[in-house]
Every structure is written in structure tokens, then in C-alpha cells.
Design an enzyme around this catalytic site. Structure first.
Site, PDB file in Angstrom:
ATOM      1  CE  LYS A   1      80.839  18.667   9.295  1.00 53.81           C
ATOM      2  NZ  LYS A   1      80.320  17.533   8.353  1.00 53.81           N
TER       3      LYS A   1
ATOM      4  CE1 TYR B   1      84.049  14.804   6.088  1.00 51.44           C
ATOM      5  CE2 TYR B   1      84.283  16.420   5.248  1.00 51.44           C
ATOM      6  CZ  TYR B   1      83.873  16.567   5.534  1.00 51.44           C
ATOM      7  OH  TYR B   1      83.266  16.746   7.353  1.00 51.44           O
TER       8      TYR B   1
ATOM      9  CG  ASN C   1      76.846  16.611   9.366  1.00 49.93           C
ATOM     10  OD1 ASN C   1      77.560  17.167   9.546  1.00 49.93           O
ATOM     11  ND2 ASN C   1      76.819  14.664   9.647  1.00 49.93           N
TER      12      ASN C   1
ATOM     13  CG  HIS D   1      84.362  15.393  10.868  1.00 54.79           C
ATOM     14  ND1 HIS D   1      83.728  14.580  10.289  1.00 54.79           N
ATOM     15  CD2 HIS D   1      85.942  15.573  11.895  1.00 54.79           C
ATOM     16  CE1 HIS D   1      85.119  13.606  10.199  1.00 54.79           C
ATOM     17  NE2 HIS D   1      86.300  14.637  11.097  1.00 54.79           N
TER      18      HIS D   1
ATOM     19  CD  GLU E   1      89.831  13.006  11.194  1.00 56.71           C
ATOM     20  OE1 GLU E   1      88.982  12.460  10.429  1.00 56.71           O
ATOM     21  OE2 GLU E   1      89.213  14.014  11.929  1.00 56.71           O
TER      22      GLU E   1
HETATM   23  P1  CMP Z   1      81.168  13.815   8.096  1.00 56.90           P
HETATM   24  O1  CMP Z   1      81.053  13.020   9.830  1.00 56.90           O
HETATM   25  O2  CMP Z   1      81.786  15.596   8.219  1.00 56.90           O
HETATM   26  O3  CMP Z   1      82.003  12.973   7.679  1.00 56.90           O
HETATM   27  C1  CMP Z   1      81.450  12.262   6.273  1.00 56.90           C
HETATM   28  C2  CMP Z   1      80.539  13.244   5.840  1.00 56.90           C
HETATM   29  O4  CMP Z   1      79.719  13.344   4.849  1.00 56.90           O
HETATM   30  C3  CMP Z   1      79.076  13.514   7.227  1.00 56.90           C
HETATM   31  O5  CMP Z   1      79.739  14.396   8.351  1.00 56.90           O
HETATM   32  C4  CMP Z   1      77.723  14.218   5.875  1.00 56.90           C
HETATM   33  O6  CMP Z   1      78.317  15.686   6.581  1.00 56.90           O
HETATM   34  C5  CMP Z   1      78.293  13.864   4.376  1.00 56.90           C
HETATM   35  N1  CMP Z   1      77.841  12.857   4.114  1.00 56.90           N
HETATM   36  C6  CMP Z   1      77.285  11.405   5.043  1.00 56.90           C
HETATM   37  N2  CMP Z   1      76.394  11.108   4.194  1.00 56.90           N
HETATM   38  C7  CMP Z   1      76.027  12.090   3.151  1.00 56.90           C
HETATM   39  C8  CMP Z   1      75.071  11.988   2.197  1.00 56.90           C
HETATM   40  N3  CMP Z   1      73.813  11.309   2.258  1.00 56.90           N
HETATM   41  N4  CMP Z   1      74.362  13.523   1.758  1.00 56.90           N
HETATM   42  C9  CMP Z   1      75.405  14.614   2.051  1.00 56.90           C
HETATM   43  N5  CMP Z   1      76.304  13.827   2.904  1.00 56.90           N
HETATM   44  C10 CMP Z   1      76.514  13.037   3.541  1.00 56.90           C
END
Ligand code: CMP
Length: 140
Positions: free
Chosen positions: A11, A51, A114, A117, A128
Site C-alpha cells: 500500500k 473495496y 497498514n 492487503h 481481486e
Molecule cells: P485491507 O485488508 O486492505 O481491507 C480493508 C481495509 O480497510 C483494511 O485493510 C484497513 O486498511 C482498512 N480499515 C479497516 N478498519 C479501518 C478503520 N477503522 N479505519 C480506517 N481504515 C480501516
């Protein structure tokens, strides 16, 4: 167990900090093979489509803004039980809860930023992967 494919995104928070190679090293050390990879700057439409399952969540707008804020690296990873294996290698969504040695524990900044993904099931992995790669771009 037969070889399986999973979809991965490195990311914007990670590409901006030049962590693509460091993350790929963790992936490869875990025994997963990178069989397709490209660096792209996602369009807003691509991020919203990817998403879509989260579109009613309060963080959806923030998530899309983040995913289009800088380049990402999209990947297909191959290995035995690759979907579950990569989720283990990534660690918990929130880095505060991620186990030692996982990508998110090592590199993630927050639950939103984070670093990676990974697909959560075979059906989503297939969808995906097809959003970003043609079959002849995946070379095992
Ligand atoms: P990902 O595995 O890419 O799938 C959905 C994403 O939403 C997740 O990783 C996080 O990066 C994001 N996400 C989940 N919870 C939150 C939150 N409370 N605030 C912001 N982003 C979130």
C-alpha cells in the site's frame, strides 16, 4: 495441499517509505513466490471497485483517499495454502494487534495505513487477481 494463488497489495504508506523490497523479502522468506507484480497508481474508480464490499463502512472515504494517494504494488503470490499463509505473514489488520515478525508489526503505521492487503478467501482472490492481471501476466 495444491498450490494456491492469493492477491496482495503493497500500500501507499509502504511504497512512499521505499519498503517494497523489504516487504518482498518477508514474503519470499515465508516461502511464498511472487508470480506477478506491477507498480501502479490506482484510479479512484479502481479503488472504489476493489473495496466495494466496504462501501457502507464509515472509513470507506478515508480508505479510498489513502489508496489513491501514492503508487501501490499489486502482486499475485503462489504457494501451498497461500491465502491463509499470507494472512499469517501480514499479521492482524490493526498493527497494534499484530504478532512479532509479521509485515504489519514490522512496518504498518495504523489500522488504515497498514502497509499490505491480502485476499481472505479463494473466491475473493480470484476476483481481486482478475481486476488487475491478465492470465498471461502470471508466470509461476
Ligand atoms: P485491507 O485488508 O486492505 O481491507 C480493508 C481495509 O480497510 C483494511 O485493510 C484497513 O486498511 C482498512 N480499515 C479497516 N478498519 C479501518 C478503520 N477503522 N479505519 C480506517 N481504515 C480501516
Amino acid at each position: 495441499m495444491a498450490k494456491q494463488h492469493t492477491f496482495s497489495i503493497i500500500k501507499p504508506d509502504a511504497t512512499e517509505r521505499n519498503l517494497t523490497g523489504a516487504i518482498n523479502a518477508v514474503i519470499e522468506k515465508a516461502g511464498l513466490r511472487i508470480v506477478a507484480q506491477k507498480r501502479i497508481h490506482m484510479t479512484r474508480k479502481q479503488a472504489e471497485t476493489f473495496y466495494a464490499v466496504h462501501k457502507e463502512r464509515p472509513f470507506f472515504g478515508e480508505l479510498v483517499d489513502f489508496m489513491v494517494s501514492a503508487p501501490v504494488v499489486v502482486q499475485v503470490l503462489e504457494g501451498d495454502n497461500a491465502i491463509a499463509k499470507y494472512r499469517e505473514v501480514m499479521g492482524a489488520t490493526n498493527p497494534a494487534n499484530a504478532a512479532e515478525g509479521t509485515i504489519r508489526k514490522l512496518f504498518a503505521k495504523s489500522v488504515g495505513e497498514n502497509s499490505v492487503h491480502g485476499s481472505d478467501a479463494p473466491e475473493t482472490a480470484a476476483i481481486e487477481i482478475a481486476q488487475f492481471f491478465a492470465g498471461n501476466e502470471i508466470v509461476g
